[in-house]
Design a protein around this motif. Structure first.
Motif, mmCIF file in Angstrom:
data_model
loop_
_atom_site.group_PDB
_atom_site.id
_atom_site.type_symbol
_atom_site.label_atom_id
_atom_site.label_comp_id
_atom_site.label_asym_id
_atom_site.label_seq_id
_atom_site.Cartn_x
_atom_site.Cartn_y
_atom_site.Cartn_z
ATOM 1 N N LEU A 118 -16.033 26.202 35.688
ATOM 2 C CA LEU A 118 -14.729 26.220 36.035
ATOM 3 C C LEU A 118 -13.711 26.357 34.755
ATOM 4 O O LEU A 118 -12.407 26.932 34.966
ATOM 5 N N GLN A 119 -14.149 26.523 33.509
ATOM 6 C CA GLN A 119 -13.448 26.694 32.437
ATOM 7 C C GLN A 119 -12.320 27.834 32.383
ATOM 8 O O GLN A 119 -11.108 27.779 32.090
ATOM 9 N N PRO A 120 -12.846 29.012 33.138
ATOM 10 C CA PRO A 120 -11.909 30.314 33.100
ATOM 11 C C PRO A 120 -10.698 29.954 33.887
ATOM 12 O O PRO A 120 -9.551 30.752 33.464
ATOM 13 N N ILE A 121 -10.713 29.049 34.829
ATOM 14 C CA ILE A 121 -9.505 28.950 35.532
ATOM 15 C C ILE A 121 -8.299 28.330 34.753
ATOM 16 O O ILE A 121 -7.110 28.060 35.214
ATOM 17 N N GLY A 129 -19.348 36.831 34.538
ATOM 18 C CA GLY A 129 -18.367 36.004 34.333
ATOM 19 C C GLY A 129 -16.975 36.482 34.473
ATOM 20 O O GLY A 129 -15.982 35.967 33.768
ATOM 21 N N GLN A 130 -16.658 37.673 35.195
ATOM 22 C CA GLN A 130 -15.529 38.351 35.373
ATOM 23 C C GLN A 130 -14.781 37.932 36.909
ATOM 24 O O GLN A 130 -15.604 38.175 37.795
ATOM 25 N N ALA A 131 -13.667 37.518 36.751
ATOM 26 C CA ALA A 131 -12.689 37.375 38.026
ATOM 27 C C ALA A 131 -12.348 38.566 38.108
ATOM 28 O O ALA A 131 -12.121 39.295 37.539
ATOM 29 N N GLN A 132 -12.444 38.960 39.670
ATOM 30 C CA GLN A 132 -12.137 40.246 40.224
ATOM 31 C C GLN A 132 -11.103 39.923 41.496
ATOM 32 O O GLN A 132 -11.151 39.148 42.253
ATOM 33 N N THR A 133 -10.189 40.849 41.420
ATOM 34 C CA THR A 133 -9.020 40.772 42.583
ATOM 35 C C THR A 133 -9.413 42.078 43.257
ATOM 36 O O THR A 133 -9.684 43.425 42.835
ATOM 37 N N ILE A 134 -9.654 42.064 44.836
ATOM 38 C CA ILE A 134 -9.931 43.084 45.398
ATOM 39 C C ILE A 134 -8.834 43.445 46.511
ATOM 40 O O ILE A 134 -8.618 42.321 47.314
ATOM 41 N N LEU A 146 -9.378 37.067 45.566
ATOM 42 C CA LEU A 146 -9.676 36.947 44.274
ATOM 43 C C LEU A 146 -11.000 36.121 44.389
ATOM 44 O O LEU A 146 -11.166 35.207 44.940
ATOM 45 N N VAL A 147 -11.825 36.755 43.475
ATOM 46 C CA VAL A 147 -13.044 36.216 43.344
ATOM 47 C C VAL A 147 -13.083 35.426 41.919
ATOM 48 O O VAL A 147 -13.381 36.310 40.923
ATOM 49 N N ASP A 148 -12.997 34.152 41.775
ATOM 50 C CA ASP A 148 -13.284 33.758 40.408
ATOM 51 C C ASP A 148 -14.054 32.265 40.642
ATOM 52 O O ASP A 148 -14.635 31.803 41.754
ATOM 53 N N ALA A 149 -14.301 31.359 39.495
ATOM 54 C CA ALA A 149 -15.090 30.327 39.484
ATOM 55 C C ALA A 149 -14.507 29.218 40.639
ATOM 56 O O ALA A 149 -15.531 28.696 41.569
ATOM 57 N N LEU A 150 -13.511 29.150 40.506
ATOM 58 C CA LEU A 150 -12.695 28.230 41.572
ATOM 59 C C LEU A 150 -13.178 28.430 42.846
ATOM 60 O O LEU A 150 -13.581 27.756 43.918
ATOM 61 N N THR A 151 -12.839 29.873 43.442
ATOM 62 C CA THR A 151 -12.905 30.322 44.569
ATOM 63 C C THR A 151 -14.575 30.244 45.126
ATOM 64 O O THR A 151 -14.945 29.572 46.182
#
Lengths: 485, 637
Positions: free
Chosen positions: B489-492, B58-63, B81-86
């Motif tokens: 999508l809640q985290p975004i 459940g962690q968004a990550q930036t690479i 960026l890898v998150d729910a929306l992506t």
């Protein structure tokens, strides 16, 4: 010492070429390659090389305080790289055609290289002026003797116009010289230290502006350009558009910004208006052009207007963007003129209305043209985007309205380029046109340029990291409060 | 762990592009399709891994890969960026992209530019993946313009046709108008936030109050970008013309993925948009207007792809309406289900066109039900899904939009309900005209009719399955089941304090359902009588039709208005500037100055007597004067 070689070698090559019956082309080409190697060495190792090895400072006319003083900071290095990178390429593309009096022709190009390198390395204002004029002479002869229709009238106009412009620069330089303390010097660095009254600054600002505005050109001092580009032989057009007009932009950076900062502050709005007007003006006119070379000339007017606008905005994005874009514009415009020359050579015409469906004839031509064109219209991940993005951001930072106006270039640029591409490459092929496919040498050189378009778009730090310190230094001279981050 | 390798996702299609571009003309169609499809498959598999890892943590990550653009305080990273929306977008892009690539290997099989086609498709995948993967606005802009380029290349794919290449230019240029807004928006963001990274911008947005002028300006400019890419009024006319491209392109780029980029952008920047009520109101109005007007145009079009194109514009309008009322996850829900059924409908239309030997006019189709049973069946499902047939995916996502809008603005709600009646009408018209009644084409076409090969029908079946079941992602509140997508999508929305949790009333929910079902039944009845039972006129006389019919048929003359109002004036200005201002006025002054100089010279020439003695005297005097000035200056200063 190495910088001096960049000037002396082509000069010797020019002399040799004139007096050698055959082999002029080979001598000039060889020297161009040597120069390129030296420049690449300088560019990559500049930080670690001893300054005694690179620069040189010899008294020349001591009584007048004139020194033969050459040195290169990051900005100079980028332009030296551009010059010496394009020269072998221009020579190569010239060899596709037969020119009468070939030794003289190639000698003039070598002579030109000598002058251009001098301009970008000179640390002495007088020396700068001498090289600035020296570079003009060969291109004048190239255009006047090897040009197309109506070449004499057009070339003389171009010559007188730019010569008249540089007279103002000479006046400004002499005035600054007289203002230097003690025994007087033409050293550019000592010009930076002068404290001039606002009135003096204003006069000097406009004198330099006129000189460089003609060369760049900035609207409305541009009317020599389209005709000259169109009439000049392809190598002449490439030298003019690819390298020579950068002398004007370089002059703005080297003289106008640091020497007369308070006049810049006072007058930059006016300079900005003219520059941005040129961006839109050139692009709008390019839409309706039928001659490929004229179209590129107006497109170039639009692009260099943006570079000038970025310089006048006098912030870090503007300066860095200008340096990046001077390099990019040089590459793109030379590549485009090569391709146009290639089309003209094989089809006998440059008129868009007479061309159609060339992609059916040469896919390679269409692909390279497409890549270079995408760079020219600033698609992300091409070199053009980096420059355009930084410059537009700089202008926007300076003034949002001016920024928005300048930004219309991304629309108009697409309009005229895509319209041209569609008419020339797409559609049914024109009857009776045969385009022999590229030979290996042509493929390698053209794809090298195309590769630069992409590489610099993905990794622009190859340029920005070299010019960063120099740009920061200039901004600190203009504004002592400027902090380097 | 695997997230560190996220760059593989766009890299695979990029390699596919390079290999296919270099090998075009040298290698067989089989190897081209293996490379083209394989690269997308690899990318899809990578996305599955990413998804699993994200679901676990459940962690968004930036690479960050490297510093891309550096100039002073401006530092733009080439980073992902890898998150729910992506992930939501990645799954749609690679999943549906994969199906469309497979379909293309059948659909384009007879085309001589086969390898080039796959190269372009792969390049598109690369750009689209960069668009949704970027961790800052400039990265998004790379993808944004990249997909525009691919769209241009693929619309003008059959480059010998002048009309097609004109459509390609139109698409690119109109998108660039939008891009201008986007670019200015980026500049403003940088000026106000000092960064273009999503993380920096969204976390510091709370320093601005709602309705702040800067935020309103930024969001309006970004929305201009969205208008171009997602074909909203006034920048929508390129999308119907874009149908000049091969049908798989229409399905992938102009229905399922690229055109939803505008919605992605706004959902991504939801924090900013929620701070700009004015912008939201404008988005709502433009969304509803676009939905309605394009639905009206779709009613009378005869080209099967044009109907679907206007339908896409209309459905995108729905999504913007949802964005306008801050129903961000609802918009994403509709993006997802729309990707399923609109890709299905386009691919189905492609199958029909394939069978009809290239015919696209529905007036020359009819009765294809028996000859193309699989295509018919899947198209039927697609049609029912888009018209909101109960329990199919479109039913849930569209009703969710209607409910959100209802609680915000009743007038807009009513307009959207009317639009959904229109949508049902043109979709059922399409279905009935194509598959029902008598065949109206030529004998050769009739003889040639055949069901498409399995590489084309299997993707249809999979998409049909998704169109039926896609609603599971967002079951309505009434069922008591969690809204899967909304939860995901809640985290975004974590930085967004202005979205209020919205629970529709039970009565409203039921009312909207009944309304949807009732209108569908009525529309179904009338359209069946009008287009399935009645004879279809092959060559209707448009001039005899009503004013409304002609307005719809002629697309409200918007193209003509743009041509006369914008294109021609610009061309005229260009000519006038060149001939009169540049060559006559400015150059006239320059030449005039030259003439004056010549005149002066002719006066001076009288001095030029040829008398050497006089020359020497003048020269000496000149030198003396110069020296005098110099010496004087030296002494005096």
């Amino acid at each position: 010492m190495l910088l001096a070689l960049l000037i002396i070698l082509p000069f010797l090559a020019a002399l040799l070429a004139v007096f050698s019956k055959g082999g002029a082309k080979q001598i000039v080409q060889l020297v161009a390659w040597v120069n390129l190697s030296i420049t690449i060495g300088l560019y990559t190792l500049s930080a670690s090389l001893d300054s005694n090895l690179t620069s040189i400072d010899l008294p020349w006319i001591l009584s007048m305080g004139i020194h033969f003083h050459l040195a290169a900071d990051g900005i100079s290095l980028v332009l030296l790289l551009l010059t010496n990178l394009l020269l072998p390429y221009i020579l190569w593309s010239a060899s596709a055609r037969e020119y009468k009096n070939e030794p003289i022709f190639y000698a003039l190009i070598a002579f030109m290289q000598s002058g251009l390198n001098g301009v970008f390395a000179a640390q002495d204002a007088f020396l700068f002026y001498v090289f600035y004029e020296v570079a003009l002479i060969p291109v004048f002869f190239i255009c006047a003797f090897w040009g197309g229709k109506d070449r004499i009238r057009i070339t003389i106009k171009f010559f007188i116009y730019t010569l008249a412009g540089s007279l103002f620069m000479l006046l400004a330089i002499i005035y600054l010289y007289i203002k230097t303390p003690g025994t007087h010097t033409f050293n550019i660095q000592s010009f930076y230290a002068l404290s001039l009254t606002d009135t003096e600054q204003t006069w000097i600002f406009w004198a330099f502006f006129l000189a460089f505005a003609v060369k760049i050109p900035i609207v409305p001092f541009h009317t020599w350009q389209a005709d000259t580009y169109t009439t000049a032989p392809a190598p002449g057009t490439m030298l003019l558009s690819g390298i020579m007009l950068k002398m004007g932009l370089y002059g703005l950076i080297r003289f106008v910004l640091p020497v007369v900062p308070s006049a810049l502050n006072q007058w930059q709005n006016w300079a900005m208006v003219l520059s941005v007007a040129g961006v839109v003006y050139g692009a709008v006119i390019a839409i309706r052009q039928n001659d490929l070379k004229t179209l590129l000339a107006y497109s170039s007017l639009s692009h260099v207007g943006l570079i000038a606008a970025g310089i006048f905005s006098s912030n870090i994005q503007g300066l860095q963007g200008a340096v990046v874009q001077m390099f990019n514009h040089g590459l793109s415009v030379v590549a485009l003129f090569t391709l146009v020359d290639f089309i003209e050579l094989r089809t006998g015409t440059r008129q868009i209305s007479e061309l159609s469906g060339l992609v059916n004839r040469s896919r390679q031509l269409a692909v390279v043209f497409m890549i270079v064109m995408l760079g020219a219209i600033g698609l992300p991940l091409t070199n053009g985007f980096i420059g355009e993005f930084l410059l537009l951001m700089a202008v926007f930072k300076f003034n949002p309205i001016a920024g928005a106006m300048a930004c219309t270039t991304i629309i108009f640029g697409a309009v005229y380029m895509l319209r041209m591409y569609r008419n020339v490459f797409f559609g049914e092929e024109t009857k009776g046109i045969t385009i022999p496919s590229f030979n290996n040498r042509e493929i390698i050189s053209l794809y090298t340029l195309a590769a630069f378009v992409i590489i610099l778009g993905v990794y622009p730090s190859l340029i920005t990291s070299v010019s960063q310190d120099a740009a920061d230094g200039l901004l600190q001279i203009i504004n002592p409060a400027y902090t380097v981050r | 762990m695997f997230t560190q390798l996220v760059w593989l996702v766009p890299l695979f299609p990029l390699l596919g592009f390079v290999i296919n571009a270099l090998g075009f003309g040298k290698w067989s169609k089989t190897s081209a399709s293996i490379i083209g499809i394989g690269s997308v498959l690899l990318s899809f598999v990578s996305v599955i891994f990413l998804f699993m890892e994200y679901s676990g943590s459940g962690q968004a990550q930036t690479i960050k890969l490297f510093d891309w653009i550096v100039a002073g305080d401006l530092r733009i990273g080439f980073s992902f960026l890898v998150d729910a929306l992506t992930l939501n977008m990645l799954l749609i892009i690679t999943g549906i992209g994969l199906l469309i690539h497979i379909y293309s290997s059948g659909y384009m099989h007879h085309d001589e530019g086969f390898g080039k086609f796959f190269a372009y498709l792969n390049l598109f995948m690369f750009s689209m993946l960069i668009l949704v993967l970027g961790s800052n606005f400039v990265m998004m802009f790379i993808g944004w313009e990249g997909v525009g380029l691919c769209s241009y290349l693929l619309i003008g794919y059959w480059f010998k046709n002048r009309e097609y290449t004109a459509a390609a230019n139109k698409a690119f240029i109109m998108n660039r108008i939008g891009d201008l807004g986007f670019l200015l928006g980026i500049f403003l963001i940088y000026l106000h936030f000092g960064s273009v990274e999503y993380q920096d911008v969204f976390s510091s947005a709370s320093f601005f109050s709602a309705g702040d002028a800067a935020i309103v300006a930024i969001t309006l400019l970004l929305f201009v970008g969205a208008m171009g890419k997602s074909a909203q009024i006034p920048l929508y006319t390129w999308l119907p013309d874009a149908m000049a491209g091969p049908t798989p392109v229409s399905a992938l780029i102009h229905a399922a993925t690229m055109v939803t980029a505008g919605i992605y952008m706004i959902v991504r920047s939801n924090v900013l948009f929620s701070l700009a009520p004015v912008t939201l109101e404008i988005i709502l109005i433009i969304g509803v207007a676009t939905a309605m007007i394009s639905a009206i145009i779709a009613l009378t079009q005869n080209d099967i792809k044009k109907v679907l194109a206007y339908s896409t514009v209309s459905q995108l309008g729905y999504m913007f309406a949802a964005l306008g009322v801050q129903a961000y996850s609802t918009a994403m829900f509709h993006v997802t289900t729309h990707a399923f059924f609109k890709a299905l409908l386009f691919l189905g239309a492609g199958s029909v066109i394939h069978a009809m030997s290239g015919e696209q006019n529905m007036r020359f189709m009819g009765g294809l039900k028996k000859k193309l049973p699989l295509t018919y069946f899947t198209m039927l499902i697609g049609t029912l899904a888009i018209t909101g047939f109960p329990l199919l995916s479109g039913f849930f996502s569209k009703d969710e939009i209607l409910l959100s809008v209802m609680s915000h603005n009743r007038i807009m709600f009513i307009l959207l309900v009317i639009t959904s009646v229109l949508s049902a009408t043109y979709m059922l018209r399409l279905l009935f005209m194509t598959f029902f009644g008598q065949f109206r084409g030529t004998h050769e076409q009739e003889h040639h009719l055949h069901e498409s090969p399995p590489v084309m029908t299997y993707p249809l079946i999979i998409l049909a399955f998704l169109s039926v079941t896609g609603g599971i992602l967002g079951l309505p509140h009434i069922t008591g089941v969690h809204h899967v997508l909304s939860d995901f999508l809640q985290p975004i929305f974590i930085n967004n304090t202005r979205i209020l949790p919205h629970t529709p009333e039970l009565i409203a929910e039921v009312a909207v359902w009944i309304l949807s079902i009732a209108t569908l039944a009525v529309v179904g009845h009338f359209t069946y009588r009008a287009y399935a039972l009645a004879e279809t006129d092959k060559h209707p006389d448009i001039s005899k039709k009503s004013v409304w019919y002609r307005l719809s048929y002629n697309k409200f003359y918007v193209d003509e208005i743009y041509e006369k109002g914008i294109v021609r004036p610009v061309l005229a200005i260009s000519s006038v500037l060149h001939r009169w201002f540049d060559q006559f006025f400015i150059d006239g002054i320059v030449n005039g100055a030259g003439q004056v100089a010549l005149l002066l010279a002719s006066i001076l020439r009288t001095v030029q007597t040829g008398n050497i003695g006089l020359y020497v005297i003048i020269m000496v005097a000149g030198i003396a004067l110069t020296l005098f000035i110099v010496v004087f200056k030296f002494l005096s200063i």
